[in-house]
Scaffold this motif. Structure first.
Motif, PDB file in Angstrom:
ATOM      1  N   ARG A   4      -8.097  19.458   4.324  1.00  0.00           N
ATOM      2  CA  ARG A   4      -8.013  17.938   4.451  1.00  0.00           C
ATOM      3  C   ARG A   4      -8.546  17.143   3.133  1.00  0.00           C
ATOM      4  O   ARG A   4      -9.618  17.765   2.590  1.00  0.00           O
ATOM      5  N   ALA A   5      -7.975  16.224   2.385  1.00  0.00           N
ATOM      6  CA  ALA A   5      -8.389  15.647   1.269  1.00  0.00           C
ATOM      7  C   ALA A   5      -7.936  14.333   1.254  1.00  0.00           C
ATOM      8  O   ALA A   5      -7.236  13.927   1.982  1.00  0.00           O
ATOM      9  N   CYS A   6      -8.882  13.615   0.659  1.00  0.00           N
ATOM     10  CA  CYS A   6      -8.863  12.187   0.448  1.00  0.00           C
ATOM     11  C   CYS A   6      -9.044  11.629  -0.998  1.00  0.00           C
ATOM     12  O   CYS A   6      -9.651  12.365  -1.895  1.00  0.00           O
ATOM     13  N   GLY A   7      -8.546  10.616  -1.327  1.00  0.00           N
ATOM     14  CA  GLY A   7      -8.519  10.130  -2.709  1.00  0.00           C
ATOM     15  C   GLY A   7      -8.023   8.778  -2.718  1.00  0.00           C
ATOM     16  O   GLY A   7      -7.951   8.009  -1.537  1.00  0.00           O
ATOM     17  N   PHE A   8      -7.767   8.342  -3.974  1.00  0.00           N
ATOM     18  CA  PHE A   8      -7.414   6.855  -4.072  1.00  0.00           C
ATOM     19  C   PHE A   8      -6.390   6.843  -5.061  1.00  0.00           C
ATOM     20  O   PHE A   8      -6.214   7.517  -6.056  1.00  0.00           O
ATOM     21  N   ILE A   9      -5.419   5.903  -4.631  1.00  0.00           N
ATOM     22  CA  ILE A   9      -4.386   5.281  -5.512  1.00  0.00           C
ATOM     23  C   ILE A   9      -5.078   4.305  -6.388  1.00  0.00           C
ATOM     24  O   ILE A   9      -5.649   3.253  -5.607  1.00  0.00           O
ATOM     25  N   ILE A  10      -5.267   4.210  -7.664  1.00  0.00           N
ATOM     26  CA  ILE A  10      -6.089   3.485  -8.530  1.00  0.00           C
ATOM     27  C   ILE A  10      -5.227   2.673  -9.452  1.00  0.00           C
ATOM     28  O   ILE A  10      -4.481   3.522 -10.099  1.00  0.00           O
ATOM     29  N   PHE A  11      -5.319   1.463  -9.593  1.00  0.00           N
ATOM     30  CA  PHE A  11      -4.381   0.705 -10.327  1.00  0.00           C
ATOM     31  C   PHE A  11      -5.291  -0.498 -11.120  1.00  0.00           C
ATOM     32  O   PHE A  11      -6.419  -0.777 -10.823  1.00  0.00           O
ATOM     33  N   ARG A  12      -4.613  -0.813 -12.104  1.00  0.00           N
ATOM     34  CA  ARG A  12      -5.280  -1.759 -12.903  1.00  0.00           C
ATOM     35  C   ARG A  12      -4.117  -2.987 -13.088  1.00  0.00           C
ATOM     36  O   ARG A  12      -3.071  -2.665 -13.351  1.00  0.00           O
ATOM     37  N   ARG A  13      -4.637  -4.255 -13.580  1.00  0.00           N
ATOM     38  CA  ARG A  13      -3.642  -5.267 -13.986  1.00  0.00           C
ATOM     39  C   ARG A  13      -4.557  -6.028 -14.906  1.00  0.00           C
ATOM     40  O   ARG A  13      -5.790  -6.273 -14.623  1.00  0.00           O
ATOM     41  N   TRP A  90      -6.304   6.048  -0.044  1.00  0.00           N
ATOM     42  CA  TRP A  90      -6.810   4.548   0.133  1.00  0.00           C
ATOM     43  C   TRP A  90      -6.234   3.913  -1.187  1.00  0.00           C
ATOM     44  O   TRP A  90      -5.848   4.504  -2.206  1.00  0.00           O
ATOM     45  N   LEU A  91      -5.881   2.496  -1.334  1.00  0.00           N
ATOM     46  CA  LEU A  91      -5.683   2.010  -2.530  1.00  0.00           C
ATOM     47  C   LEU A  91      -6.871   0.909  -3.277  1.00  0.00           C
ATOM     48  O   LEU A  91      -7.434   0.155  -2.364  1.00  0.00           O
ATOM     49  N   ALA A  92      -6.902   1.031  -4.560  1.00  0.00           N
ATOM     50  CA  ALA A  92      -8.205   0.340  -4.898  1.00  0.00           C
ATOM     51  C   ALA A  92      -7.782  -0.138  -6.346  1.00  0.00           C
ATOM     52  O   ALA A  92      -7.063   0.406  -7.266  1.00  0.00           O
ATOM     53  N   GLU A  93      -8.289  -1.257  -6.610  1.00  0.00           N
ATOM     54  CA  GLU A  93      -7.971  -1.901  -7.835  1.00  0.00           C
ATOM     55  C   GLU A  93      -9.443  -1.739  -9.010  1.00  0.00           C
ATOM     56  O   GLU A  93     -10.267  -1.766  -8.572  1.00  0.00           O
ATOM     57  N   LEU A  94      -9.060  -1.299 -10.090  1.00  0.00           N
ATOM     58  CA  LEU A  94     -10.067  -1.298 -11.156  1.00  0.00           C
ATOM     59  C   LEU A  94     -10.610  -2.590 -11.476  1.00  0.00           C
ATOM     60  O   LEU A  94      -9.815  -3.568 -11.877  1.00  0.00           O
ATOM     61  N   ARG A  95     -11.987  -2.821 -11.368  1.00  0.00           N
ATOM     62  CA  ARG A  95     -12.389  -4.369 -11.213  1.00  0.00           C
ATOM     63  C   ARG A  95     -12.254  -4.635 -12.913  1.00  0.00           C
ATOM     64  O   ARG A  95     -11.902  -5.854 -13.072  1.00  0.00           O
ATOM     65  N   ASP A  96     -12.715  -3.930 -13.839  1.00  0.00           N
ATOM     66  CA  ASP A  96     -12.462  -4.231 -15.235  1.00  0.00           C
ATOM     67  C   ASP A  96     -11.394  -3.204 -15.769  1.00  0.00           C
ATOM     68  O   ASP A  96     -11.827  -2.011 -16.024  1.00  0.00           O
TER      69      ASP A  96
END
Length: 142
Positions: A4-13, A90-96
């Protein structure tokens, strides 16, 4: 029992970018494939804690750098060397959008890529489907 592994799809805009860009890390081992930050669950650790820890270890991005997107979690199931593996993203946005990525020794390169380029780099259909699902989810957000 499945790995079992876990991580993030990280995006920026940002106003400077025409498209949402996704973070992919290139492994420094094996076939040097590209993948979002992820890693194995440690004993006694919950899935989200694993995703946050691995993202910090592999990309230098902590909870303070990320804004989690509600309502998105993808589970991928596949085999690695004959053993079943489950990966939660999970999905996360890079704040900066200018925050620097700091790689661990597990990876040799990273790239921010718009959806189609990210899908080409990711190679595996289930990862491509996950990236496309993330994009759809973001397009439906108010």
């Amino acid at each position: 029992m499945a790995l079992r592994a876990c991580g993030f799809i990280i995006f920026r805009r940002s106003a400077l970018l025409p498209d949402i860009e996704y973070l992919l890390l290139q492994t420094s081992y094996g076939k040097h494939h590209w993948t979002p930050p992820k890693g194995h669950v440690d004993p006694g650790e919950d899935d989200l804690t694993t995703a946050l820890r691995e993202t910090k270890e592999e990309a230098g991005l902590g909870r303070e750098h990320l804004r989690m997107i509600d309502g998105f979690v993808q589970e991928l199931r596949y085999e690695v060397q004959g053993r079943p593996k489950e990966v939660l993203y999970w999905l996360a946005e890079l704040r900066d959008p200018g925050t620097k990525v700091i790689l661990s020794s597990e990876h040799q390169d990273y790239r921010w890529a718009p959806l189609e380029e990210a899908c080409t780099m990711a190679q595996y259909k289930d990862m491509q489907d996950t990236l496309r699902s993330a994009q759809k989810h973001l397009e439906l957000q108010p």
